[in-house]
Design an enzyme around this catalytic site. Structure first.
Site, PDB file in Angstrom:
ATOM      1  N   ILE A   1      22.909  44.691  36.823  1.00 12.42           N
ATOM      2  CA  ILE A   1      21.405  44.382  37.477  1.00 12.42           C
ATOM      3  C   ILE A   1      21.406  45.154  38.979  1.00 12.42           C
ATOM      4  O   ILE A   1      22.102  44.689  39.763  1.00 12.42           O
ATOM      5  CB  ILE A   1      21.092  43.037  37.424  1.00 12.42           C
TER       6      ILE A   1
ATOM      7  N   GLY B   1      26.607  42.159  37.756  1.00 14.53           N
ATOM      8  CA  GLY B   1      26.708  43.398  37.180  1.00 14.53           C
ATOM      9  C   GLY B   1      26.121  44.499  37.356  1.00 14.53           C
ATOM     10  O   GLY B   1      25.712  45.045  38.459  1.00 14.53           O
TER      11      GLY B   1
ATOM     12  N   LYS C   1      29.129  34.834  44.378  1.00 22.28           N
ATOM     13  CA  LYS C   1      28.128  35.569  44.320  1.00 22.28           C
ATOM     14  C   LYS C   1      26.803  35.034  44.941  1.00 22.28           C
ATOM     15  O   LYS C   1      26.036  35.863  45.745  1.00 22.28           O
ATOM     16  CB  LYS C   1      27.722  35.779  42.728  1.00 22.28           C
TER      17      LYS C   1
ATOM     18  N   GLY D   1      42.663  50.550  40.641  1.00 19.66           N
ATOM     19  CA  GLY D   1      42.599  49.503  39.809  1.00 19.66           C
ATOM     20  C   GLY D   1      42.130  49.999  38.297  1.00 19.66           C
ATOM     21  O   GLY D   1      41.160  51.034  38.505  1.00 19.66           O
ATOM     22  N   CYS D   2      42.668  49.977  37.245  1.00 18.78           N
ATOM     23  CA  CYS D   2      42.203  50.461  36.122  1.00 18.78           C
ATOM     24  C   CYS D   2      42.192  49.411  34.854  1.00 18.78           C
ATOM     25  O   CYS D   2      43.066  49.836  33.712  1.00 18.78           O
ATOM     26  CB  CYS D   2      43.015  51.601  35.868  1.00 18.78           C
ATOM     27  N   GLY D   3      41.402  48.576  35.061  1.00 19.94           N
ATOM     28  CA  GLY D   3      41.344  47.280  34.007  1.00 19.94           C
ATOM     29  C   GLY D   3      40.217  47.493  33.448  1.00 19.94           C
ATOM     30  O   GLY D   3      39.616  48.726  32.910  1.00 19.94           O
TER      31      GLY D   3
ATOM     32  N   VAL E   1      36.955  47.195  34.056  1.00 19.10           N
ATOM     33  CA  VAL E   1      35.753  48.123  34.898  1.00 19.10           C
ATOM     34  C   VAL E   1      36.234  49.333  35.280  1.00 19.10           C
ATOM     35  O   VAL E   1      35.808  50.295  35.257  1.00 19.10           O
ATOM     36  CB  VAL E   1      35.321  47.198  36.139  1.00 19.10           C
TER      37      VAL E   1
ATOM     38  N   THR F   1      38.463  51.234  33.861  1.00 17.90           N
ATOM     39  CA  THR F   1      38.531  52.337  32.958  1.00 17.90           C
ATOM     40  C   THR F   1      37.143  53.114  32.600  1.00 17.90           C
ATOM     41  O   THR F   1      37.310  54.153  32.438  1.00 17.90           O
ATOM     42  CB  THR F   1      39.076  51.579  31.562  1.00 17.90           C
TER      43      THR F   1
ATOM     44  N   GLU G   1      27.180  46.702  44.684  1.00 19.18           N
ATOM     45  CA  GLU G   1      26.250  46.163  43.774  1.00 19.18           C
ATOM     46  C   GLU G   1      26.816  45.718  42.573  1.00 19.18           C
ATOM     47  O   GLU G   1      26.168  44.676  42.033  1.00 19.18           O
ATOM     48  CB  GLU G   1      25.180  47.472  43.490  1.00 19.18           C
TER      49      GLU G   1
HETATM   50  N1  LIG Z   1      34.842  42.558  33.967  1.00 23.67           N
HETATM   51  C1  LIG Z   1      33.582  42.189  34.683  1.00 23.67           C
HETATM   52  O1  LIG Z   1      32.515  41.966  33.716  1.00 23.67           O
HETATM   53  C2  LIG Z   1      33.069  42.425  36.022  1.00 23.67           C
HETATM   54  C3  LIG Z   1      31.759  42.524  36.564  1.00 23.67           C
HETATM   55  C4  LIG Z   1      31.619  42.498  37.933  1.00 23.67           C
HETATM   56  C5  LIG Z   1      32.677  42.529  38.700  1.00 23.67           C
HETATM   57  N2  LIG Z   1      33.867  42.612  38.339  1.00 23.67           N
HETATM   58  C6  LIG Z   1      34.815  42.638  39.187  1.00 23.67           C
HETATM   59  O2  LIG Z   1      35.706  43.889  39.018  1.00 23.67           O
HETATM   60  C7  LIG Z   1      36.826  43.853  39.657  1.00 23.67           C
HETATM   61  C8  LIG Z   1      37.871  44.103  38.496  1.00 23.67           C
HETATM   62  O3  LIG Z   1      37.732  43.248  37.354  1.00 23.67           O
HETATM   63  P1  LIG Z   1      38.259  43.777  35.806  1.00 23.67           P
HETATM   64  O4  LIG Z   1      37.123  42.798  34.886  1.00 23.67           O
HETATM   65  O5  LIG Z   1      38.340  45.303  35.668  1.00 23.67           O
HETATM   66  O6  LIG Z   1      39.811  42.962  35.830  1.00 23.67           O
HETATM   67  P2  LIG Z   1      40.904  43.622  35.127  1.00 23.67           P
HETATM   68  O7  LIG Z   1      42.178  42.428  35.149  1.00 23.67           O
HETATM   69  O8  LIG Z   1      40.526  43.962  33.780  1.00 23.67           O
HETATM   70  O9  LIG Z   1      41.476  44.913  35.874  1.00 23.67           O
HETATM   71  C9  LIG Z   1      42.136  44.711  37.088  1.00 23.67           C
HETATM   72  C10 LIG Z   1      43.234  45.732  37.022  1.00 23.67           C
HETATM   73  O10 LIG Z   1      43.689  46.112  38.537  1.00 23.67           O
HETATM   74  C11 LIG Z   1      45.065  46.006  38.292  1.00 23.67           C
HETATM   75  N3  LIG Z   1      45.562  45.710  39.738  1.00 23.67           N
HETATM   76  C12 LIG Z   1      45.683  44.468  40.408  1.00 23.67           C
HETATM   77  N4  LIG Z   1      46.159  44.423  41.388  1.00 23.67           N
HETATM   78  C13 LIG Z   1      46.761  45.857  41.561  1.00 23.67           C
HETATM   79  C14 LIG Z   1      47.478  46.237  42.437  1.00 23.67           C
HETATM   80  N5  LIG Z   1      47.728  45.611  43.464  1.00 23.67           N
HETATM   81  N6  LIG Z   1      47.574  47.673  42.354  1.00 23.67           N
HETATM   82  C15 LIG Z   1      47.327  48.498  41.307  1.00 23.67           C
HETATM   83  N7  LIG Z   1      46.483  47.731  40.270  1.00 23.67           N
HETATM   84  C16 LIG Z   1      46.310  46.578  40.401  1.00 23.67           C
HETATM   85  C17 LIG Z   1      45.352  45.001  37.193  1.00 23.67           C
HETATM   86  O11 LIG Z   1      46.722  45.564  36.780  1.00 23.67           O
HETATM   87  C18 LIG Z   1      44.216  45.324  36.413  1.00 23.67           C
HETATM   88  O12 LIG Z   1      44.593  46.560  35.498  1.00 23.67           O
HETATM   89  C19 LIG Z   1      37.136  42.481  40.004  1.00 23.67           C
HETATM   90  O13 LIG Z   1      37.099  42.160  41.315  1.00 23.67           O
HETATM   91  C20 LIG Z   1      36.177  41.616  39.170  1.00 23.67           C
HETATM   92  O14 LIG Z   1      35.855  40.185  39.845  1.00 23.67           O
HETATM   93  C21 LIG Z   1      34.183  42.384  37.029  1.00 23.67           C
HETATM   94  N1  LIG Z   2      33.519  37.021  35.214  1.00 32.10           N
HETATM   95  C1  LIG Z   2      32.279  37.673  35.821  1.00 32.10           C
HETATM   96  C2  LIG Z   2      32.020  38.979  35.525  1.00 32.10           C
HETATM   97  C3  LIG Z   2      30.893  39.581  36.355  1.00 32.10           C
HETATM   98  O1  LIG Z   2      31.045  39.655  37.720  1.00 32.10           O
HETATM   99  C4  LIG Z   2      31.058  37.056  34.849  1.00 32.10           C
HETATM  100  O2  LIG Z   2      31.570  36.509  33.847  1.00 32.10           O
HETATM  101  O3  LIG Z   2      30.162  37.006  35.132  1.00 32.10           O
HETATM  102 NA    NA Z   3      24.285  44.119  40.264  1.00 28.89          NA
END
Ligand SMILES: NC(=O)c1ccc[n+]([C@@H]2O[C@H](COP(=O)([O-])OP(=O)(O)OC[C@H]3O[C@@H](n4cnc5c(N)ncnc54)[C@H](O)[C@@H]3O)[C@@H](O)[C@H]2O)c1
Ligand SMILES: N[C@@H](CCO)C(=O)O
Ligand code: NA
Length: 428
Positions: free
Chosen positions: A137, A135, A206, A13-15, A17, A19, A130
């Site tokens: 914390i 996040g 959570k 995954g490269c969204g 988080v 990235t 973690e």
């Molecule tokens: N954004 C936050 O603040 C945050 C905080 C804590 C935890 N998280 C968790 O981190 C994870 C990622 O969150 P995010 O905000 O980066 O999401 P995001 O949607 O920005 O990124 C997810 C990426 O994974 C890719 N993806 C999905 N399925 C895929 C597959 N089958 N193969 C390859 N790539 C795939 C998507 O195309 C996307 O680019 C989630 O589990 C989310 O709950 C996010």
């Molecule tokens: N979507 C979640 C990301 C952090 O887990 C939030 O807003 O807290």
């Molecule tokens: Na944490």
């Protein structure tokens, strides 16, 4: 990995988080190598679309759409794609192949954590998460490790950044919910589907993870009572301010007589309470333990870079274990406490009812509370239009089931024209 070689890291995954995780792995490589005792080599990044535009920090040569193949080439697999499948199968494949895994995926852990914990235990590899709760914390590790010698009695806090941001914007800037959610999405706080945030699913996952760790008991997201923020109105927010409160989406996991109750719902928090000053996408969690007393954890609960900090902390830890030997803690569910429904929770309600403004009405309303054994703390009456009045009743602590039954009976009382709002009160 041979003893002196690099630790091979695969990123799934490269969204938002992913990235930031890639950025830290690539730009801080020298320092991370010093901390781990071996270089961390990012061997690939699994993405859905290798041709999609990316942040320039992401080396395109690392991108692959073959996540299964990538997992087989790694010592440490970092899952930040989210969702249940294929994340679950990929993590299980990684674990069964002998890799350690790091995930930020609370939805998956909240739903099916025990399968992953058991697989990691059987394979003798680490499973760290973690970033999945609050996040950046440090919270999972303190609860799982630092408090391993204590007995936790209560966990109470704000664990969803998006809803905290939304409620904050509604309270301070009078924003509509939809508009505030769009802002949270643009800032990278919201889940891919923001209904997971506003309906409380994210906070419930959570809460399940935290409760499992805190009480050494398996708690799944299905055991968590969940109410999101969609029913919170501008009027609720304004009334809260008038009475010296703010509305917060809280996660509460606590011991009751012979078990635990885990719940997520909007609640009134007095403005003087530390949780009331948690603004924007920040999170804050109180943990109460028998010997430690009250502990408070505060920081950025969402966003790419903060979450990546927690992910990297786990990556360094599991990589060190691979270099130096050893392994982190495994799931501990030995206490196996009963998880009770919310009916057994002990809490307080604030109920606003519109009533006929005539003699004897207050006594009738009070008798409904008394009939369910619910003690009233305060009543405030304000004149509404015409021949009606609005009563604001705040109760003492009572069983949630008795409070809920009181509200049902109030609505049926002929002198009650409408139950305008019902909110739990916490932290008083
Ligand atoms: N954004 C936050 O603040 C945050 C905080 C804590 C935890 N998280 C968790 O981190 C994870 C990622 O969150 P995010 O905000 O980066 O999401 P995001 O949607 O920005 O990124 C997810 C990426 O994974 C890719 N993806 C999905 N399925 C895929 C597959 N089958 N193969 C390859 N790539 C795939 C998507 O195309 C996307 O680019 C989630 O589990 C989310 O709950 C996010
Ligand atoms: N979507 C979640 C990301 C952090 O887990 C939030 O807003 O807290
Ligand atoms: Na944490």
């Amino acid at each position: 990995m041979d003893a002196s070689g690099p630790v091979r890291v695969a990123l799934l995954g490269c969204g938002v988080v992913g990235t930031e995780v890639a950025r830290l792995l690539l730009t801080d490589a020298t320092e991370l190598a010093a901390r781990v005792g071996a270089p961390l080599e990012l061997v690939g990044i699994a993405v859905r679309d290798v041709a999609a535009p990316r942040d320039p920090v992401v080396d395109r040569a690392l991108l692959t759409s073959d996540a299964e193949g990538l997992v087989r080439r790694a010592d440490v697999v970092v899952e930040v794609m989210g969702g249940i499948e294929p994340a679950r199968s990929l993590l299980l494949a990684a674990i069964e192949g002998g890799a350690s895994v790091v995930t930020a995926n609370k939805a998956l852990l909240g739903q099916d954590g025990p399968t992953l914990y058991a697989a990691a235990d059987d394979a003798g590899v680490d499973l760290y998460f973690e970033a999945a709760v609050a996040g950046a914390i440090p919270l999972v590790r303190p609860v799982r490790e630092s408090l391993a010698g204590d007995r936790v009695t209560r966990v109470l806090g704000i664990v969803n950044g998006t809803t905290n941001f939304v409620l904050d914007r509604m309270a301070t800037d009078g924003l509509e919910l939809d508009q505030a959610v769009k802002e949270a999405q643009a800032l990278g706080y919201a889940e891919a589907d923001p209904t997971a945030d506003v309906e409380g699913h994210d906070a419930a996952a959570k809460a399940a993870i935290l409760a499992s760790l805190a009480f050494h008991t398996r708690v799944s997201v299905d055991d968590v009572h969940r109410e999101g923020i969609l029913a919170v109105t501008a009027q609720d927010v304004a009334l809260a301010a008038e009475t010296g409160h703010v509305v917060k989406l809280l996660a509460v996991a606590e011991r009751v007589a012979d078990g635990v109750v885990v719940r997520v719902h909007p609640a009134l928090v007095p403005t003087g309470h530390p949780l009331a000053s948690v603004r924007g996408a920040f999170n804050a969690v109180f943990v109460e333990a028998e010997s430690a007393g009250e502990l408070m954890f505060y920081g950025r609960g969402a966003g790419g870079a903060p979450t990546a900090s927690a992910v990297l902390g786990d990556v360094v830890t599991v990589a060190r274990h691979r270099v130096l030997g050893g392994k982190g803690p495994v799931e501990s569910s030995h206490a196996a406490l009963t998880v009770h429904p919310v009916a057994e929770a002990l809490t307080r309600y604030q109920v606003q009812v519109r009533v006929d403004d005539r003699p004897g009405v207050l006594a009738q309303v009070a008798s409904v509370f008394a009939g369910h054994g619910v003690s009233i703390e305060t009543v405030r009456q304000a004149r509404a239009d015409g021949d009606q009045a609005d009563l604001l009743v705040v109760t003492h602590t009572a069983r949630d089931a008795d409070l809920a039954a009181t509200v049902v009976d109030l609505a049926e009382l002929p002198v009650v024209r409408a139950v305008l709002s019902v909110l739990r009160v916490e932290g008083a």
